[in-house]
Motif scaffolding. Structure first.
Motif, PDB file in Angstrom:
ATOM      1  N   SER A   1      -0.700  -0.348  -9.831  1.00 52.59           N
ATOM      2  CA  SER A   1      -1.758   0.141  -8.951  1.00 52.59           C
ATOM      3  C   SER A   1      -3.065  -0.530  -9.353  1.00 52.59           C
ATOM      4  O   SER A   1      -3.505  -0.422 -10.502  1.00 52.59           O
TER       5      SER A   1
ATOM      6  N   ASP B   1      -0.483   8.238  -2.048  1.00 50.83           N
ATOM      7  CA  ASP B   1      -1.569   8.378  -3.020  1.00 50.83           C
ATOM      8  C   ASP B   1      -2.732   7.422  -2.752  1.00 50.83           C
ATOM      9  O   ASP B   1      -3.641   7.311  -3.572  1.00 50.83           O
ATOM     10  N   GLU B   2      -2.682   6.706  -1.616  1.00 52.54           N
ATOM     11  CA  GLU B   2      -3.741   5.790  -1.187  1.00 52.54           C
ATOM     12  C   GLU B   2      -4.003   4.671  -2.193  1.00 52.54           C
ATOM     13  O   GLU B   2      -5.116   4.160  -2.294  1.00 52.54           O
ATOM     14  N   THR B   3      -2.971   4.262  -2.924  1.00 51.98           N
ATOM     15  CA  THR B   3      -3.133   3.153  -3.865  1.00 51.98           C
ATOM     16  C   THR B   3      -2.783   1.835  -3.195  1.00 51.98           C
ATOM     17  O   THR B   3      -2.044   1.783  -2.215  1.00 51.98           O
ATOM     18  N   ARG B   4      -3.355   0.738  -3.735  1.00 49.96           N
ATOM     19  CA  ARG B   4      -2.968  -0.615  -3.378  1.00 49.96           C
ATOM     20  C   ARG B   4      -2.292  -1.209  -4.605  1.00 49.96           C
ATOM     21  O   ARG B   4      -2.775  -1.042  -5.734  1.00 49.96           O
ATOM     22  N   ARG B   5      -1.215  -1.932  -4.382  1.00 52.96           N
ATOM     23  CA  ARG B   5      -0.385  -2.344  -5.494  1.00 52.96           C
ATOM     24  C   ARG B   5      -0.047  -3.827  -5.441  1.00 52.96           C
ATOM     25  O   ARG B   5       0.054  -4.404  -4.362  1.00 52.96           O
TER      26      ARG B   5
ATOM     27  N   GLY C   1       0.836  -1.187   0.000  1.00 53.68           N
ATOM     28  CA  GLY C   1       0.000   0.000   0.000  1.00 53.68           C
ATOM     29  C   GLY C   1       0.874   1.240   0.000  1.00 53.68           C
ATOM     30  O   GLY C   1       1.919   1.270   0.656  1.00 53.68           O
ATOM     31  N   ASN C   2       0.461   2.253  -0.747  1.00 56.68           N
ATOM     32  CA  ASN C   2       1.191   3.511  -0.807  1.00 56.68           C
ATOM     33  C   ASN C   2       0.367   4.577  -0.108  1.00 56.68           C
ATOM     34  O   ASN C   2      -0.708   4.950  -0.579  1.00 56.68           O
TER      35      ASN C   2
ATOM     36  N   HIS D   1      -5.945  -0.528  -7.054  1.00 56.41           N
ATOM     37  CA  HIS D   1      -7.071   0.097  -6.369  1.00 56.41           C
ATOM     38  C   HIS D   1      -6.589   1.362  -5.680  1.00 56.41           C
ATOM     39  O   HIS D   1      -5.412   1.471  -5.310  1.00 56.41           O
ATOM     40  N   GLN D   2      -7.513   2.302  -5.502  1.00 56.31           N
ATOM     41  CA  GLN D   2      -7.184   3.539  -4.803  1.00 56.31           C
ATOM     42  C   GLN D   2      -8.348   3.915  -3.904  1.00 56.31           C
ATOM     43  O   GLN D   2      -9.508   3.894  -4.321  1.00 56.31           O
TER      44      GLN D   2
ATOM     45  N   ASP E   1     -11.125  -0.664   1.447  1.00 59.56           N
ATOM     46  CA  ASP E   1     -11.018   0.748   1.764  1.00 59.56           C
ATOM     47  C   ASP E   1     -12.176   1.091   2.686  1.00 59.56           C
ATOM     48  O   ASP E   1     -12.787   0.187   3.286  1.00 59.56           O
TER      49      ASP E   1
END
Length: 330
Positions: free
Chosen positions: A102, A82-86, A78-79, A104-105, A135
């Protein structure tokens, strides 16, 4: 969290980097879901330099385990910026990051201080990689091919838990099984691997957060999905999602994956009490009275999963106490 991801990769890679014919590790707790590898050449010790095949710093944070399929290693992250899942893919031999996609965000939502937005280990059928995230609105499942292309993405339901999410997807037949037990509208479902179409849905009798990854086994020639959570231990028909048997307990909330062997399931629940029980498999309906083999309430785990090796049931509890039980008697 970055360090933990690196160390997890090093542990796996150091094991398989010298073995071109090494056993794949396609999901949480390996190809049989029991945490046991059949490798015989794994090193028994590591240091900063000893038995390290390579070292790669991963972008993002996460607590998921890596999986290994041939020349590819997959792990999630997870970042927070930028609230992304990778989903990240690395080369098994070199540790080179091949792609970082990426998928999902969205806001991470409320979670336990020891959790992360990428705590669910992905799973692969050898063609696609399946990863799950949540989320503040729901639970999301994504399927990618080995080139990092998103094949499909689905939202099987809403999700609410003030501890976050951690249950891992499980492959069975033509589907991937998703555990959505939660404080909100709890569910367990199976999605078709090729397109994400829902094949069945099981609704627990209690809406209560649990993060245990289901375990597949065979009982008297019949496939069963062992599920712990929502105050119960139960067996489902993995083809239909119908309940075959059930038993209350051993506690209300579950994190660790159960173990199966000797004709029994070993179930560990950690909240509000850290209790364990063994149930004899083969029954139908409520088997708590007819199938209970033993209970144990001393030094039992909440988060760590047990490993059953022959006549030894290995347990490490959350305080670091290592216990070995005789599985048939407790």
């Amino acid at each position: 969290m970055k360090l933990r991801l690196i160390l997890l990769l090093l542990t796996l890679i150091a094991t398989c980097v010298d073995s071109t014919n090494g056993e794949d590790w396609p999901g949480w707790r390996g190809p049989r879901g029991d945490g046991i590898s059949l490798e015989t050449s794994a090193p028994l010790s590591w240091s900063a330099t000893e038995n390290i095949g390579w070292r790669t710093r991963l972008p993002g944070n996460g607590l998921s385990s890596p999986i290994v399929l041939g020349s590819r290693v997959f792990v999630t992250a997870g970042n927070s910026s930028d609230e992304t899942r990778r989903v990240i893919c690395l080369d098994t031999a070199t540790g080179e990051i091949l792609w970082n996609v990426s998928v999902h965000q969205g806001p991470g939502g409320t979670m336990h201080r020891f959790n992360s937005t990428a705590s669910s280990t992905p799973v692969s059928d050898g063609k696609l990689v399946f990863a799950t995230f949540v989320d503040d609105r729901g639970l999301y499942v994504v399927a990618l091919d080995f080139d990092g292309t998103i094949v499909w993405a689905k939202n099987p339901g809403t999700f609410y838990s003030n501890h976050g999410f951690a249950a891992c997807p499980v492959i069975y037949g033509e589907g991937v099984i998703i555990n959505g037990q939660q404080d909100g509208e709890a569910f367990v479902c199976m999605l078709r691997r090729t397109d994400g179409h829902e094949l069945w849905r099981h609704i627990p009798t209690t809406n209560l957060r649990s993060f245990s990854t289901p375990l597949l086994t065979t009982v008297e020639g019949e496939d069963q999905l062992i599920l712990t959570g929502s105050a119960k231990t139960l067996g489902l028909n993995p083809n239909t999602g119908e309940t075959v048997w059930h038993a209350d307990g051993p506690s209300q909330k579950f994190v660790c994956t159960p173990a199966v062997g000797h004709g029994m399931v070993f179930s560990f629940g950690g909240s509000p009490d850290k209790h364990a029980m063994a149930l004899r498999l083969g029954g139908r309906g409520d088997i708590l009275q007819s199938g209970l083999a033993w209970r144990n309430e001393k030094s039992m785990p909440y988060v760590p999963s047990p490993i059953l090796v022959g006549n030894y049931l290995h347990i490490i509890n959350d305080n670091g106490v290592y216990t070995c039980l005789e599985p048939r008697t407790g």
